[in-house]
Design a protein around this motif. Structure first.
Motif, PDB file in Angstrom:
ATOM      1  N   GLY B 102     -62.042   7.336 -23.761  1.00 14.43           N
ATOM      2  CA  GLY B 102     -61.773   8.614 -24.397  1.00 14.43           C
ATOM      3  C   GLY B 102     -62.920   9.617 -24.307  1.00 14.43           C
ATOM      4  O   GLY B 102     -62.844  10.703 -24.846  1.00 14.43           O
ATOM      5  N   ASN B 103     -63.988   9.234 -23.613  1.00 12.86           N
ATOM      6  CA  ASN B 103     -65.134  10.136 -23.474  1.00 12.86           C
ATOM      7  C   ASN B 103     -64.841  11.295 -22.523  1.00 12.86           C
ATOM      8  O   ASN B 103     -65.636  12.211 -22.386  1.00 12.86           O
ATOM      9  CB  ASN B 103     -66.354   9.378 -22.941  1.00 12.86           C
ATOM     10  N   ASN B 104     -63.684  11.216 -21.904  1.00 12.82           N
ATOM     11  CA  ASN B 104     -63.323  12.223 -20.919  1.00 12.82           C
ATOM     12  C   ASN B 104     -62.967  13.550 -21.592  1.00 12.82           C
ATOM     13  O   ASN B 104     -62.575  13.592 -22.744  1.00 12.82           O
ATOM     14  CB  ASN B 104     -62.125  11.697 -20.123  1.00 12.82           C
ATOM     15  N   ASP B 105     -63.092  14.634 -20.823  1.00 11.60           N
ATOM     16  CA  ASP B 105     -62.792  15.973 -21.315  1.00 11.60           C
ATOM     17  C   ASP B 105     -61.306  16.126 -21.631  1.00 11.60           C
ATOM     18  O   ASP B 105     -60.933  16.647 -22.671  1.00 11.60           O
ATOM     19  CB  ASP B 105     -63.227  17.031 -20.289  1.00 11.60           C
ATOM     20  N   ILE B 106     -60.478  15.591 -20.704  1.00 14.64           N
ATOM     21  CA  ILE B 106     -59.040  15.818 -20.843  1.00 14.64           C
ATOM     22  C   ILE B 106     -58.462  15.229 -22.140  1.00 14.64           C
ATOM     23  O   ILE B 106     -57.548  15.788 -22.743  1.00 14.64           O
ATOM     24  CB  ILE B 106     -58.267  15.251 -19.623  1.00 14.64           C
ATOM     25  N   HIS B 107     -59.033  14.124 -22.593  1.00 17.13           N
ATOM     26  CA  HIS B 107     -58.504  13.440 -23.776  1.00 17.13           C
ATOM     27  C   HIS B 107     -58.547  14.299 -25.035  1.00 17.13           C
ATOM     28  O   HIS B 107     -57.868  14.006 -26.005  1.00 17.13           O
ATOM     29  CB  HIS B 107     -59.282  12.146 -24.025  1.00 17.13           C
ATOM     30  N   ARG B 108     -59.369  15.328 -24.986  1.00 19.02           N
ATOM     31  CA  ARG B 108     -59.508  16.147 -26.184  1.00 19.02           C
ATOM     32  C   ARG B 108     -58.672  17.431 -26.127  1.00 19.02           C
ATOM     33  O   ARG B 108     -58.647  18.201 -27.074  1.00 19.02           O
ATOM     34  CB  ARG B 108     -60.988  16.493 -26.396  1.00 19.02           C
ATOM     35  N   THR B 109     -58.004  17.678 -25.013  1.00 19.24           N
ATOM     36  CA  THR B 109     -57.226  18.900 -24.920  1.00 19.24           C
ATOM     37  C   THR B 109     -55.982  18.808 -25.797  1.00 19.24           C
ATOM     38  O   THR B 109     -55.444  17.726 -26.023  1.00 19.24           O
ATOM     39  CB  THR B 109     -56.782  19.168 -23.466  1.00 19.24           C
ATOM     40  N   GLU B 110     -55.536  19.977 -26.264  1.00 18.55           N
ATOM     41  CA  GLU B 110     -54.331  20.045 -27.108  1.00 18.55           C
ATOM     42  C   GLU B 110     -53.127  19.470 -26.398  1.00 18.55           C
ATOM     43  O   GLU B 110     -52.347  18.706 -26.956  1.00 18.55           O
ATOM     44  CB  GLU B 110     -54.020  21.512 -27.443  1.00 18.55           C
ATOM     45  N   LYS B 111     -53.005  19.854 -25.122  1.00 21.56           N
ATOM     46  CA  LYS B 111     -51.861  19.433 -24.329  1.00 21.56           C
ATOM     47  C   LYS B 111     -51.792  17.913 -24.244  1.00 21.56           C
ATOM     48  O   LYS B 111     -50.723  17.321 -24.348  1.00 21.56           O
ATOM     49  CB  LYS B 111     -51.970  20.025 -22.919  1.00 21.56           C
ATOM     50  N   PHE B 112     -52.947  17.307 -24.076  1.00 21.96           N
ATOM     51  CA  PHE B 112     -52.968  15.854 -23.928  1.00 21.96           C
ATOM     52  C   PHE B 112     -52.588  15.160 -25.223  1.00 21.96           C
ATOM     53  O   PHE B 112     -51.882  14.152 -25.224  1.00 21.96           O
ATOM     54  CB  PHE B 112     -54.355  15.384 -23.465  1.00 21.96           C
ATOM     55  N   ILE B 113     -53.023  15.722 -26.334  1.00 20.70           N
ATOM     56  CA  ILE B 113     -52.692  15.142 -27.629  1.00 20.70           C
ATOM     57  C   ILE B 113     -51.189  15.261 -27.896  1.00 20.70           C
ATOM     58  O   ILE B 113     -50.552  14.333 -28.396  1.00 20.70           O
ATOM     59  CB  ILE B 113     -53.551  15.791 -28.740  1.00 20.70           C
ATOM     60  N   ALA B 114     -50.629  16.418 -27.494  1.00 20.66           N
ATOM     61  CA  ALA B 114     -49.176  16.589 -27.614  1.00 20.66           C
ATOM     62  C   ALA B 114     -48.452  15.580 -26.741  1.00 20.66           C
ATOM     63  O   ALA B 114     -47.429  14.998 -27.138  1.00 20.66           O
ATOM     64  CB  ALA B 114     -48.787  18.012 -27.207  1.00 20.66           C
ATOM     65  N   TYR B 115     -49.001  15.350 -25.565  1.00 16.36           N
ATOM     66  CA  TYR B 115     -48.428  14.365 -24.629  1.00 16.36           C
ATOM     67  C   TYR B 115     -48.384  12.981 -25.256  1.00 16.36           C
ATOM     68  O   TYR B 115     -47.362  12.295 -25.227  1.00 16.36           O
ATOM     69  CB  TYR B 115     -49.269  14.368 -23.348  1.00 16.36           C
ATOM     70  N   GLU B 116     -49.495  12.590 -25.840  1.00 13.95           N
ATOM     71  CA  GLU B 116     -49.561  11.259 -26.462  1.00 13.95           C
ATOM     72  C   GLU B 116     -48.534  11.106 -27.577  1.00 13.95           C
ATOM     73  O   GLU B 116     -47.913  10.051 -27.724  1.00 13.95           O
ATOM     74  CB  GLU B 116     -50.970  11.008 -27.009  1.00 13.95           C
ATOM     75  N   LYS B 117     -48.391  12.175 -28.352  1.00 17.00           N
ATOM     76  CA  LYS B 117     -47.454  12.142 -29.472  1.00 17.00           C
ATOM     77  C   LYS B 117     -46.022  11.988 -28.973  1.00 17.00           C
ATOM     78  O   LYS B 117     -45.259  11.140 -29.461  1.00 17.00           O
ATOM     79  CB  LYS B 117     -47.597  13.449 -30.282  1.00 17.00           C
ATOM     80  N   ALA B 118     -45.680  12.792 -27.976  1.00 21.63           N
ATOM     81  CA  ALA B 118     -44.342  12.742 -27.407  1.00 21.63           C
ATOM     82  C   ALA B 118     -44.072  11.369 -26.795  1.00 21.63           C
ATOM     83  O   ALA B 118     -43.021  10.755 -27.024  1.00 21.63           O
ATOM     84  CB  ALA B 118     -44.194  13.831 -26.340  1.00 21.63           C
ATOM     85  N   ARG B 119     -45.032  10.883 -26.065  1.00 22.92           N
ATOM     86  CA  ARG B 119     -44.911   9.584 -25.407  1.00 22.92           C
ATOM     87  C   ARG B 119     -44.629   8.491 -26.440  1.00 22.92           C
ATOM     88  O   ARG B 119     -43.746   7.652 -26.259  1.00 22.92           O
ATOM     89  CB  ARG B 119     -46.221   9.299 -24.673  1.00 22.92           C
ATOM     90  N   ASP B 120     -45.385   8.525 -27.528  1.00 29.32           N
ATOM     91  CA  ASP B 120     -45.189   7.500 -28.559  1.00 29.32           C
ATOM     92  C   ASP B 120     -43.789   7.575 -29.161  1.00 29.32           C
ATOM     93  O   ASP B 120     -43.177   6.549 -29.460  1.00 29.32           O
ATOM     94  CB  ASP B 120     -46.250   7.645 -29.650  1.00 29.32           C
ATOM     95  N   LYS B 121     -43.319   8.799 -29.346  1.00 35.12           N
ATOM     96  CA  LYS B 121     -41.967   8.968 -29.883  1.00 35.12           C
ATOM     97  C   LYS B 121     -40.937   8.399 -28.915  1.00 35.12           C
ATOM     98  O   LYS B 121     -40.062   7.621 -29.307  1.00 35.12           O
ATOM     99  CB  LYS B 121     -41.693  10.462 -30.120  1.00 35.12           C
ATOM    100  N   TRP B 122     -41.062   8.774 -27.636  1.00 36.76           N
ATOM    101  CA  TRP B 122     -40.074   8.344 -26.646  1.00 36.76           C
ATOM    102  C   TRP B 122     -40.094   6.830 -26.457  1.00 36.76           C
ATOM    103  O   TRP B 122     -39.053   6.197 -26.358  1.00 36.76           O
ATOM    104  CB  TRP B 122     -40.311   9.058 -25.321  1.00 36.76           C
ATOM    105  N   PHE B 123     -41.286   6.268 -26.436  1.00 32.98           N
ATOM    106  CA  PHE B 123     -41.358   4.823 -26.248  1.00 32.98           C
ATOM    107  C   PHE B 123     -41.028   4.054 -27.530  1.00 32.98           C
ATOM    108  O   PHE B 123     -41.011   2.831 -27.540  1.00 32.98           O
ATOM    109  CB  PHE B 123     -42.710   4.406 -25.678  1.00 32.98           C
ATOM    110  N   GLY B 124     -40.761   4.820 -28.592  1.00 34.85           N
ATOM    111  CA  GLY B 124     -40.300   4.197 -29.822  1.00 34.85           C
ATOM    112  C   GLY B 124     -38.943   3.534 -29.641  1.00 34.85           C
ATOM    113  O   GLY B 124     -38.524   2.713 -30.473  1.00 34.85           O
TER     114      GLY B 124
END
Lengths: 185, 185
Positions: B102-124
DNA sequence: AAAAAATGTCACATATTAATGACATAATAC
DNA sequence: GTATTATGTCATTAATATGTGACATTTTTT
């Protein structure tokens, strides 16, 4: 483990994820100084060649033992999967090299050609089992081999992420792989 | 396709296989001059950021459509697999980024956080189906997600190598994936 | 065909990485 | 404890990679 092997192991691990990674990155992963790395391996190319040779040897030995360890083809296939999982990242890197353009230096080495020959013999189990209707006949050989590699990949990734206990790993891998190719055990 | 998109596509493809590949290598893959590439993308970092953004957008849109396209969870999962296969290398690169530190730059972007949230919902969907005993309960969520990613990888590799016909690809992928997780259809 | 826009060629400054030598420091053997 | 060996630090050169300016060539527009 000797330091040269430690460096080799981490070189394989790093280069598998990022083939153009710097020597310094490899040295850091192996927790040695860059200068020390250069004392064991003359230059970058020498290190990479050593990686290839080591991967081939490790894989060959493990697969040979698996193949010869049982006479029953399904059991052989199962043991081959376990052997590949034990080789871990070494097997994955090797199968990545395999799928690259033949313009590479390694593709022309004697050892690599022997590797390909052995591999073809061992994976000959698959069409055999398809003829006996043990493995789903609608799946092509190359497809099943890709499934095999990527089952190993799943195992290595799960282990690295700590998602699955060591003990369950191989059982789950075989369970999923065998079911995916239509083996009902 | 506009030239900027051509460059982007090849950048994703090259960087997916070799993250430290040179800009020149990307330019060659896209069949444009290095100088032209720099006219579309200020520097290497800008290009990489554009890759991330494009991967996220492509994946998000495809998955959203898949998820919303059907009310039945098994069908949703099937469509999600097809969507991921359509995203191809973009999805693989994305899931590789995901698993890095998670030390990467991309992991902190808003878009990426939204991606993670959506992914978790879908894989629910997965735990839901496990509760209904449709998916094998002895498999963990993370393991099944790895199987999903690597089924997509198998499909992309098979397509690239020409091992499987376009038409059969998704059917085979779903056949193997669904069987591996214990869905008997 | 002329003008405008996009792309390619090449030279070049800058930054990063590869590789080595000289010497300091730490670890190991005796 | 001292000699030996292995490793680390740092400076330096060579080789690659990054990024840009000036201008030629090609492609597209009008």
């Amino acid at each position: 483990m000797n330091k040269d092997k430690v460096i080799l192991y981490h070189a394989i691990s790093v280069l598998n994820e990022d083939f153009s990674a710097s020597v310094e990155k490899i040295a850091n992963a192996a927790q040695v100084n860059k200068r020390t790395l250069y004392r064991y391996y003359k230059d970058r190319d020498t290190l990479i060649s050593a990686c290839y040779a080591n991967m081939l040897d490790t894989w060959y030995e493990a697969m040979l033992a698996a193949y010869n360890g049982d006479a029953h083809p399904i059991k052989q296939l199962e043991q081959m999967l376990y052997a590949a999982i034990d080789c871990g990242v070494k097997y994955l890197f090797l199968s990545a090299v395999e799928s690259k353009d033949g313009n590479n230096d390694i593709h022309r080495t004697e050892k690599f050609i022997a590797y390909e020959k052995a591999r073809d013999k061992w994976f000959g189990i698959i069409p055999e089992l398809q003829e006996k209707n043990v493995i789903d006949r609608q799946l092509s050989g190359p497809w099943i081999r890709l499934l095999f590699v990527n089952t190993v990949r799943t195992s290595v990734q799960a282990l690295k992420a700590g998602d699955v206990a060591q003990n369950d790993l191989k059982r789950l891998a075989w369970l999923c792989f065998s079911r995916s190719i239509g083996i009902t055990g």
